[in-house]
Design an enzyme around this catalytic site. Structure first.
Site, PDB file in Angstrom:
ATOM      1  N   SER A 114       0.799  -1.231   0.000  1.00 42.55           N
ATOM      2  CA  SER A 114       0.000   0.000   0.000  1.00 42.55           C
ATOM      3  C   SER A 114       0.834   1.285   0.000  1.00 42.55           C
ATOM      4  O   SER A 114       0.276   2.378  -0.095  1.00 42.55           O
ATOM      5  CB  SER A 114      -0.944   0.009   1.207  1.00 42.55           C
ATOM      6  N   LYS A 165      -5.986   3.703   9.125  1.00 38.42           N
ATOM      7  CA  LYS A 165      -5.035   4.635   8.514  1.00 38.42           C
ATOM      8  C   LYS A 165      -5.518   6.081   8.653  1.00 38.42           C
ATOM      9  O   LYS A 165      -4.729   6.996   8.937  1.00 38.42           O
ATOM     10  CB  LYS A 165      -4.832   4.285   7.041  1.00 38.42           C
TER      11      LYS A 165
END
Length: 778
Positions: free
Chosen positions: A681, A724
């Site tokens: 990611s 996140k």
């Protein structure tokens, strides 16, 4: 049927394992049709004469000529009686015969044979006297044998001229193999016959001595057992007079009484009774007896029928769950759904739930709360670090010190067959040469199988279908696929700052005030104090560290009150927090302070929640190599390679001199160097960091991004967006860039996150470039 005195054609009676000798009488039971018919034909057609021989193999039901001995006897039928389709006859044996032409007579339905009389054995008077004397001498040595001999043999022992008749009588009386007796019938050697029969006497004595020894041993053992029983009963009586405990739960009589009193399953009753029988046959105080008592104690203490009634008041269940935990709507809804369906159907297999999420988010405490709301018993089993399959299934009883597995032990401690059973840290199971505990859990956590769970120690199936199993895990990927497939997964996400404040004021402060011996009127926290702790002393997905810091502050308050009893109340604000907890541990804003070239903020998701991930890129003279540091995993290294290759292929688009790649080495570093990192990611963030370093374009510290990059520059969706985004919020980030395919996940983000963060979407690297650096100039 008779032809001449030496050769006779007569019905043949075939016996099983019975050898007859001349000059004797014998009772014979006949059950087979051809044997019964032979006796009747002898009576009706053959002047009561009959030939008799034995089968070589007693197991043969339908013998032929090859299945019988060819030396037999001629006999006379003395009497016949019939009963229950069987015939009993008494025969007098006349002499030995040699049989031939044995066949089945179709008319009379019996065997017939030709019998030729054998020459008689010659015995002189001296030999006869010597043999009778020798036999008498042998018998005198063993009086017990004489007492068991029939009268006809005792009478023959007094006739010196009847040695042959005596030998035949004794050969028929004493036990020996069929082959041995057949040889005695066939022999013409009188000395061999006499010596063999004399040997029977000493053999019979040896047999009698063995029987006597066995009887003596049994008698001594019985006397010892009776003595022990008497002394033990006397000891019980003495203890009873003294008022001391007698028997206890391990007394077999008490176990049997308990077995009859309570509704144990039939298979358990049978098992316990069988074990008690084995126990009673063993010496008291032996290791085996102690092991059986231990087994009985365990199997009787397992809850086979005991249950608690579920709280079916859905409103009350919801109130209890909300009272114990703030938020966590999904697991609360699932429990209410389970109760509603159970109430409508009357019976329902318990679900197998798995709460997964970062540490400190309330997974274990939620399990306790569910048990309280349902009105069920609660048991927690920690699985972290277990590497032995026997810890789940139990050890076999063949091993000394063996015990049931943790499942059965947990059920014993719970005391009911329908507790809430928490399997904590199921993602931290290990496997070894002793087996794989995760595989052993497959049967436990499968609703289609766990009604017949088998523990190696208990050895009887146990029904786990009423148990509400709840597993907890931090990292779902560490749970093996087959086990994960059996679980109903419910995610417990990281808490927002607002949620943490609610939890602190509604639960943590009250709990710690009580633990530290204070009263609510002694201390209060201001809202800013909790915010100060969250900003500068904790950085976590859950609230565990927050609770520790609150407890630390309250301990300081307790010290102050004890030292100065005049203090009745202390208000804890920002200033007091800093006084109690010392210098700030964290910088509230972990992000960079100003724009920098070659530095960009990525977003990461770990088993401990979300975090920001600064990515640094620089270049220097070299040979066009790529250097990666920061303890990166294989997937992350591949992402860096893809990012560099994409930038090389599109260098002109981003105003980068292609010669830079030939003349320089590029170094990508991801702090902190000692912490392992992996995953795809950070691909887009690495790509923009490389572009920034090579094009000298600075990046704003207020922007963070996440997304996987492809060789064509496309941005692929990622997981853990909630964690996140919360990490970005905690670190002071103002804008985040996420893949367009994650738009559905953005809708589920907490309102306070969406209020603070400006969220951009990208389909490829160019979209992210425009947000970070401005429009591309062709």
């Amino acid at each position: 049927m008779a032809s001449n005195p030496s050769s006779l054609t007569l019905p043949l009676l075939i016996t099983k394992g019975l050898i007859l000798f001349p000059k004797n009488q014998r009772l014979i039971d006949a059950g087979r049709d051809f044997s019964i018919n032979a006796i009747k034909v002898s009576k009706d057609k053959a002047d009561n004469l009959i030939l008799i021989t034995s089968q070589i193999d007693s197991d043969v039901e339908n013998p032929t000529e090859q299945d019988v001995f060819k030396i037999g006897v001629l006999a006379r039928v003395m009497s016949i009686s019939e009963r229950d389709k069987r015939v009993r006859t008494r025969v007098e044996i006349i002499d030995r015969v040699e049989l031939s032409d044995i066949k089945l007579d179709e008319e009379d339905k019996c065997f017939v044979a030709n019998g030729t009389l054998l020459n008689p054995i010659e015995v002189d008077e001296k030999s006869s006297e010597a043999v009778v004397s020798t036999i008498n001498h042998e018998l005198e040595k063993y009086p017990t044998i004489i007492s068991r001999l029939p009268k006809n043999i005792i009478q023959l022992c007094s006739d010196n001229r009847a040695a042959l008749e005596l030998c035949y009588a004794m050969a028929g009386h004493f036990e020996a193999s069929i082959d041995t007796k057949q040889k005695l019938l066939e022999t013409n050697d009188f000395i061999y016959l006499a010596e063999t029969v004399t040997g029977f006497i000493s053999g019979e004595n040896t047999k009698n001595e063995i029987e006597k020894n066995i009887s003596d041993t049994i008698r001594e053992s019985a006397e010892k057992s009776q003595k022990e029983y008497f002394l033990r009963e006397k000891l019980k009586a003495i203890k009873k007079e003294l008022g001391e405990d007698v028997g206890g739960n391990n007394d077999p009589d008490q176990i049997l009484a308990k077995l009859d009193k309570f509704p144990y399953p039939d298979n358990i009753k049978a098992k316990v009774k069988a074990e008690i029988k084995k126990y009673e046959m063993m010496p008291q105080g032996s290791l085996e007896a102690a092991l059986i008592l231990s087994y009985l104690d365990i199997i009787m203490s397992i809850p086979w029928w005991q249950k608690t009634e579920d709280n079916e008041d859905l409103k009350n269940v919801e109130d209890i769950l909300n009272e114990d935990h703030y938020g966590l709507d999904n697991p609360k809804k699932r429990i209410v759904e389970y109760l509603a369906v159970k109430k409508l159907t009357g019976n329902l297999k318990s679900p197998i739930l798995c709460f997964y999420g970062p540490p400190g988010t309330g997974k274990t405490s939620l399990g306790k709360s569910i048990a309280r709301a349902l009105g069920r018993k609660f048991f927690k089993c920690s699985l972290g670090g277990i590497s032995d399959e026997a810890e789940i299934r139990g050890h076999r009883r063949t091993y000394v010190g063996s015990l049931p597995g943790r499942i059965i032990q947990g059920m014993r401690k719970a005391g009911v067959s329908n507790p809430v059973f928490l399997l904590d840290e199921v993602d931290k199971l290990a496997s070894s040469y002793k087996g794989d505990p995760a595989s052993a859990l497959l049967e436990v956590l499968d609703p289609e199988q766990n009604f017949m769970f088998n523990d190696n120690y208990v050895e009887e199936p146990y029904d786990l279908s009423d148990v509400l199993f709840i597993c907890t895990a931090n990292y779902l990927e560490n749970i093996p696929g087959p086990l994960r497939d059996r679980l109903e997964l419910i995610q417990l996400n990281s808490y927002t700052e607002i949620e943490k404040k609610h939890i602190a004021f509604e639960h943590l402060i009250k709990k710690q005030i009580e633990i530290n011996g204070l009263k609510e009127e002694n201390v209060t926290f201001t809202e800013s104090a909790i915010e100060y702790i969250l900003h500068y002393y904790t950085r976590e997905a859950g609230v565990r560290d927050l609770e520790r810091k609150i407890a630390s502050c309250l301990r300081k308050v307790a010290v102050a009150i004890v030292k100065d009893p005049s203090i009745t109340h202390i208000e804890i604000d920002d200033k007091k927090v800093r006084e109690y907890l010392g210098i700030e541990i964290f910088d509230y804003s972990k992000k960079e302070k100003a724009k920098q070239v070659g530095v960009i903020t990525g977003l990461a998701y770990t088993e401990y929640g979300g975090d920001i991930l600064p990515i640094e890129v620089t270049y220097f003279k070299g040979k066009g190599g790529l250097i990666l540091t920061g303890k990166l995993g294989d997937v992350m290294k591949e992402s860096a390679t893809i990012a560099l290759d994409y930038v090389k292929a599109n260098a002109k688009k981003y105003k980068i001199d292609p010669n830079l790649f030939l003349e320089n080495d590029i170094h990508v570093h991801v702090p902190e160097g000692a912490v392992p990192k992996d995953g795809p990611s950070a691909g887009v963030a690495m790509t923009l960091a490389i572009i920034s370093a090579l094009s000298k374009e600075p990046v704003s510290p207020d922007i963070a991004l996440t997304g996987e990059v492809t060789l064509r520059g496309n941005a692929l969706p990622i997981g853990g967006l909630r964690e996140k985004s919360l990490a970005a919020t905690r670190s002071g980030i103002k804008e985040i860039i996420v893949p367009k395919d994650n738009k559905k996940d953005v809708e589920e983000l907490p309102k306070e996150v969406k209020k603070v963060l400006k969220i951009h979407y990208m389909s490829n690297v160019d979209d992210a470039y425009k947000i970070v650096f401005g429009e591309l100039n062709d």
